[in-house]
Design a protein around this motif. Structure first.
Motif, short mmCIF file in Angstrom:
data_model
loop_
_atom_site.label_atom_id
_atom_site.label_comp_id
_atom_site.label_asym_id
_atom_site.label_seq_id
_atom_site.Cartn_x
_atom_site.Cartn_y
_atom_site.Cartn_z
N ASN A 2 0.83 -1.20 0.00
CA ASN A 2 0.00 0.00 0.00
C ASN A 2 0.87 1.25 0.00
O ASN A 2 1.78 1.37 0.81
CB ASN A 2 -0.88 0.05 1.25
CG ASN A 2 -1.77 -1.16 1.36
OD1 ASN A 2 -2.24 -1.66 0.34
ND2 ASN A 2 -1.97 -1.64 2.57
N ARG A 5 -2.48 4.49 3.24
CA ARG A 5 -3.42 3.84 4.13
C ARG A 5 -4.07 4.88 5.03
O ARG A 5 -3.37 5.60 5.74
CB ARG A 5 -2.69 2.80 4.99
CG ARG A 5 -3.14 1.37 4.65
CD ARG A 5 -2.42 0.35 5.51
NE ARG A 5 -0.99 0.59 5.55
CZ ARG A 5 -0.25 0.48 6.66
NH1 ARG A 5 -0.80 0.15 7.79
NH2 ARG A 5 1.05 0.69 6.60
N THR A 26 -7.43 2.44 1.33
CA THR A 26 -6.05 2.09 0.99
C THR A 26 -5.88 2.20 -0.52
O THR A 26 -6.79 1.88 -1.28
CB THR A 26 -5.69 0.64 1.41
OG1 THR A 26 -6.62 -0.25 0.82
CG2 THR A 26 -5.71 0.48 2.91
N GLU A 28 -3.09 1.24 -3.65
CA GLU A 28 -1.89 0.46 -3.97
C GLU A 28 -0.90 1.31 -4.77
O GLU A 28 -1.28 2.25 -5.47
CB GLU A 28 -2.27 -0.76 -4.84
CG GLU A 28 -3.30 -1.66 -4.22
CD GLU A 28 -2.80 -2.34 -2.97
OE1 GLU A 28 -1.65 -2.82 -2.98
OE2 GLU A 28 -3.54 -2.35 -1.96
N LYS A 29 0.35 0.91 -4.67
CA LYS A 29 1.40 1.50 -5.49
C LYS A 29 1.07 1.29 -6.96
O LYS A 29 0.69 0.20 -7.36
CB LYS A 29 2.72 0.83 -5.19
CG LYS A 29 3.74 1.80 -4.66
CD LYS A 29 5.06 1.10 -4.42
CE LYS A 29 5.84 1.89 -3.41
NZ LYS A 29 6.88 1.14 -2.76
N ASP A 31 -1.32 2.53 -8.71
CA ASP A 31 -2.74 2.69 -9.06
C ASP A 31 -3.04 4.03 -9.71
O ASP A 31 -2.26 4.97 -9.62
CB ASP A 31 -3.59 2.59 -7.78
CG ASP A 31 -4.29 1.25 -7.69
OD1 ASP A 31 -3.94 0.37 -8.50
OD2 ASP A 31 -5.16 1.10 -6.82
#
Ligand SMILES: Nc1ncnc2c1ncn2[C@@H]1O[C@H](COP(=O)(O)OP(=O)(O)OP(=O)(O)O)[C@@H](O)[C@H]1O
Ligand SMILES: [Mg+2]
Lengths: 231, 299
Positions: A2, A5, A26, A28-29, A31
């Protein structure tokens, strides 16, 4: 992993208005996330807390490993170096050229001239403005100005790019050009969070979409599941 | 290396800023200039007065007149007693004859009158001339000497010394108050100049914060701008101190009215004063800008 968060985040402004209620999120990397919702629902407030322009009243916010909620004022710059921010009104310095505007972001960090030169040219190439490097912002169209702002935001190679209505002042075709640039940047690995009113764009892009309503997440559309209401 | 690049960039920026709002900067610079000229005058005056006062103090002497008919043995006793007193720096004895000779030499009239006197007729009194270590307790020493047998009158510059010191003190105090007032006005003006710079560069500050410039890095250019205002403002005062003081010294030949009032030599005095002026200019400039930054650059 993540990149972002948020847990139990609450934001109440000094005047008593609560803009965000008990929000969990959250991201994600890598995204690409849209944040949509009606006026005043708390979109800008949400992202302002990510780049620590506002502090949450309650809750935990982690961005790229930094505990943003606990970050002291004197340390905010550490967070800012990990991310780029783009606004509806571009926020360019009118007295500087395109090149200088982008280089500004690196000069204040004390990078050597040669390194600045290399990075600025590279990023101007990426946003398609290499041939306008010597122009002043007033000599550019809105879309071009926004591309300069994007170039400035990513020239230092941040992990995260936050955009608050970057196409708000632009017409449809120009907006799509901006979206292409953003998608390109996203493909190179930068996580993008974009606040927008333009549901046409959101429908076209088919990314993850978070729909806010009165400070709460009303709906969280997975990538490729967003349907434009009314289409 | 990185810090150095940031600093040199900041220096360049603040220097530019001084000239960007030149009308405004000029007001601050003029104010600093006037203040520093007054400061310079105050320093020069104070130091010269102090110097002069200590020269005068060195010259203050107690004169103890001995009885007219004193014998040599009695004179020796007086000397013994004076020797025993505290706070004595030095003393000399001047006999009746010495004083008489001296007076006769100084004028023909005295000469013609005094040459007729026999030793018994001579109304002049032998004296001890005493210098003290601590000038402030000169009164006490004089009182002690007065108590000694065969001493008739004791004189020292009663009142004169005290008066002079109090005049010098009030000159110092007045110039101190003026300097403080001017410094405050100047700091306020500089603070205002920097405030306007801060407002005119709001967007730049906003972007610097966004792209991750540290707070200190954002603040330094404004502090430096104040420093430059102070530095530029001290140019004229420094030049006028150096050239002005040398010229005055030359014109008066190092002394004012009488050889007692000695001026301090220009070198290295005027360089010390100049250094003080530059330092005060810089400090006032930085203080003013620091206040503006503290008040108007909330980050
Ligand atoms: N600095 C502030 N002080 C007080 N209240 C604020 C502040 N900023 C925003 N608000 C309030 O918080 C709520 C959410 O505002 P926010 O700007 O986050 O909305 P938004 O979703 O970005 O709206 P828009 O789409 O119009 O940009 C609104 O009710 C707004 O009035
Ligand atoms: Mg908003």
């Amino acid at each position: 992993m993540n990149l972002i968060r948020m847990k139990g985040v609450n934001k109440q402004y000094k005047n008593g208005v609560t803009a965000i209620y008990d929000l969990d999120l959250t991201i994600e990397k890598g995204d690409f996330v849209f944040i949509i919702g009606s006026t005043g629902c708390g979109k800008s407030t949400l992202i302002k807390m990510l780049y620590r322009e506002e502090k949450p009243t309650r809750g935990k916010i982690i961005v790229g490993g930094l505990d943003v909620a606990k970050l002291r004022n004197g340390k905010v710059y550490k967070l800012r170096r990990k991310l780029g921010v783009v606004f509806q009104d571009f926020k360019l310095l009118q007295k500087l050229t395109v090149y200088e505007n982008v280089a500004f972001a690196l000069e204040v960090l004390g990078l050597p001239k040669s390194e600045i030169h290399e990075k600025v040219l590279k990023v101007l190439d990426l946003v398609g403005l290499k041939n306008k490097a010597k122009h002043y912002p007033t000599e550019l169209s809105g879309g071009e100005q926004q591309r300069v702002a994007i170039a400035r935001a990513i020239v230092n190679g941040p992990k995260l790019l936050i955009c608050d209505e970057p196409t708000g002042n632009l017409d449809e075709t120009t907006s799509m050009e901006i979206m292409k640039v953003l998608e390109e940047i996203n493909k190179l690995g930068t996580t993008i969070i974009m606040v927008t009113h333009d549901t046409n764009i959101v429908a076209l892009m088919q990314k993850r979409v978070i729909l806010l309503d009165s400070g709460r997440i009303l709906k969280d559309y997975e990538k490729g599941t967003y349907v434009h209401e009314g289409v | 290396m990185k810090a150095f690049r940031i600093l040199s960039r900041n220096i360049r920026d603040s220097f530019k800023s001084v000239f960007r709002n030149f009308a405004l900067s000029l007001a601050s610079i003029s104010c600093i200039t006037i203040t520093l000229i007054v400061v310079s005058l105050a320093i020069i005056l104070t130091y010269n007065v102090n110097n002069f006062a200590s020269l005068v103090e060195k010259d203050v002497t107690i004169v103890a007149f001995l009885d007219v008919d004193i014998t040599d043995e009695e004179t020796d006793k007086v000397e013994e007693k004076i020797k025993e007193l505290d706070n004595i720096d030095s003393y000399i004895f001047r006999s009746k004859q010495e004083i008489t000779d001296e007076m006769m030499e100084s004028s023909d009239i005295f000469d013609s009158i005094m040459s007729e006197w026999s030793d018994e007729e001579n109304p002049l009194q032998a004296t001890f001339q005493v210098k003290v270590v601590d000038i402030e307790k000169i009164g006490d020493v004089a009182d002690e000497i007065k108590k000694i047998e065969n001493v008739s009158i004791v004189k020292y510059g009663e009142g004169m010394v005290e008066q002079m010191v109090s005049v010098f003190d009030s000159i110092k105090n007045v110039s101190f108050v003026i300097v403080i007032a001017l410094v405050l006005v100047t700091a306020f003006l500089i603070s205002n100049t920097i405030k306007i710079t801060i407002f005119s560069r709001r967007r730049e500050i906003e972007i610097m914060r966004l792209v991750g410039a540290s707070n200190i890095n954002i603040k330094i250019p404004f502090i430096l701008e104040g420093l430059f205002l102070g530095l530029i403002g001290s140019i004229i005062p420094v030049l006028s101190t150096i050239y002005g003081y040398s010229a005055i010294y030359k014109k008066f030949g190092g002394q004012v009215f009488t050889p007692i009032i000695q001026l301090i030599k220009p070198e290295p005095f005027m360089y010390f004063v100049s250094l003080a002026l530059v330092e005060i200019g810089i400090l006032v400039g930085m203080f003013g800008s620091w206040r503006a930054v503290k008040k108007h650059l909330k980050i």
